[in-house]
Design a protein around this motif. Structure first.
Motif, PDB file in Angstrom:
ATOM      1  N   SER A 195      -2.134  -2.816  -3.544  1.00  0.00           N
ATOM      2  CA  SER A 195      -1.688  -2.042  -2.386  1.00  0.00           C
ATOM      3  C   SER A 195      -1.602  -2.938  -1.146  1.00  0.00           C
ATOM      4  N   TYR A 196      -0.829  -2.505  -0.168  1.00  0.00           N
ATOM      5  CA  TYR A 196      -0.717  -3.246   1.096  1.00  0.00           C
ATOM      6  C   TYR A 196      -2.082  -3.331   1.785  1.00  0.00           C
ATOM      7  N   GLU A 197      -2.896  -2.289   1.631  1.00  0.00           N
ATOM      8  CA  GLU A 197      -4.226  -2.243   2.259  1.00  0.00           C
ATOM      9  C   GLU A 197      -5.163  -3.314   1.697  1.00  0.00           C
ATOM     10  N   ASN A 198      -4.907  -3.743   0.456  1.00  0.00           N
ATOM     11  CA  ASN A 198      -5.781  -4.734  -0.188  1.00  0.00           C
ATOM     12  C   ASN A 198      -5.326  -6.185  -0.014  1.00  0.00           C
ATOM     13  N   SER A 214      -5.947  -8.943   1.595  1.00  0.00           N
ATOM     14  CA  SER A 214      -6.984  -9.592   2.404  1.00  0.00           C
ATOM     15  C   SER A 214      -6.598 -11.039   2.715  1.00  0.00           C
ATOM     16  N   SER A 266       4.460  -4.293   5.984  1.00  0.00           N
ATOM     17  CA  SER A 266       3.134  -4.328   6.621  1.00  0.00           C
ATOM     18  C   SER A 266       2.171  -5.223   5.848  1.00  0.00           C
ATOM     19  N   ILE A 267       2.250  -6.520   6.134  1.00  0.00           N
ATOM     20  CA  ILE A 267       1.315  -7.474   5.526  1.00  0.00           C
ATOM     21  C   ILE A 267       0.547  -8.181   6.654  1.00  0.00           C
ATOM     22  N   PRO A 268      -0.621  -8.749   6.374  1.00  0.00           N
ATOM     23  CA  PRO A 268      -1.388  -9.428   7.431  1.00  0.00           C
ATOM     24  C   PRO A 268      -0.820 -10.815   7.759  1.00  0.00           C
ATOM     25  N   ARG A 297       3.111   0.698  -2.208  1.00  0.00           N
ATOM     26  CA  ARG A 297       2.392   1.730  -1.449  1.00  0.00           C
ATOM     27  C   ARG A 297       1.568   2.604  -2.400  1.00  0.00           C
ATOM     28  N   ASN A 298       2.046   2.690  -3.656  1.00  0.00           N
ATOM     29  CA  ASN A 298       1.330   3.478  -4.671  1.00  0.00           C
ATOM     30  C   ASN A 298       1.130   2.627  -5.918  1.00  0.00           C
TER      31      ASN A 298
END
Length: 252
Positions: free
Chosen positions: A163-166, A168, A195-197, A154-155
């Protein structure tokens, strides 16, 4: 193994009423006829309680270590074996005949033996979800098996973390081994998951969850829905428990 002696073993952790280890070793002692051996949970709110509430236990012979103390316990130990030193995390402690505390890490061998039958040639890159003590042993095992990895945090900090946001589609397509080292999804909070895609997973993926309760976490079931191979942490725990037992009964 001197079964006539009173010997106490235990699990060091926080909020560990669910303890796999206590059930496993209690059953093991029963089968072996070691009536004087006992396995207890050392459920302490802070590692500062370790010297008074754990080490002072009469007849203490060995300790397993779980979340969140695999790294925090190290300053209290007299010595680390080579593997534990390289990893920077401990999950097994032996009280030596001299009264010293020596730290080991059996998570490595437990993970290696448990995942290796499922690894295929295309499994060259792995994502490790979480950055705690267990994740360090997983990273060490992957490196030993020439699998490149990144930690998902997360950090994130440094090149080895993302990060989880990256996460893709491109990243998920490349990193076909995904290991959950977070507590997300552990009973009783069985509805939680990393939280992964998940929509980008395929039959090429291998998902490994260190959690064993429930048997099929949401993380694993979401992978299964996409055709991925899945494996929970039960066998890994059995293997590392047996490795701990060997360490506690070595003559050194």
């Amino acid at each position: 193994m001197e079964e006539r002696k009173n010997r106490v073993f235990g699990l060091l952790g926080k909020d560990i009423s669910y303890s796999f280890s206590r059930g496993y070793f209690t059953e093991k002692f029963k089968k072996m006829g070691f009536e004087k051996c006992k396995y207890v949970n050392f459920d302490i709110p802070t590692i500062k309680k370790f010297p008074s509430e754990v080490i002072e236990t009469p007849h203490l012979s060995g300790i397993n270590v779980t979340i969140p103390y695999k790294q925090e316990v190290i300053p209290y130990l007299d010595k680390l074996d080579k593997t534990a030193k390289k990893i920077g995390a401990v999950n097994t402690i032996k009280l030596t005949k001299r009264g010293n505390l020596k730290g080991y890490n059996t998570d490595v061998i437990g993970f290696e033996k448990s995942i290796s039958p499922f690894l295929k040639k295309h499994h060259k890159f792995a994502l490790i979800l979480g950055t705690g003590g267990a994740s360090k042993a997983i990273a060490y095992a992957l490196k030993q098996n020439k699998i490149d990895y990144k930690f998902v945090s997360r950090n994130p900090s440094g090149k080895k973390q993302i990060s989880y946001e990256n996460l893709s589609e491109e990243v998920i397509n490349k990193y076909t081994v995904i290991i959950n080292c977070t507590p997300l999804g552990t009973s009783p909070n069985v509805d939680k998951y990393p939280s992964i895609p998940y929509q980008f997973l395929s039959e090429k993926h291998l998902l490994f969850d260190l959690i064993y309760n429930p048997e099929l976490t949401v993380f694993l079931s979401k992978g299964q829905e996409k055709g991925a191979t899945v494996k929970n942490g039960y066998e890994m725990l059995e293997i590392q428990a047996e490795e701990s037992w060997k360490i506690w009964n070595q003559s050194k």
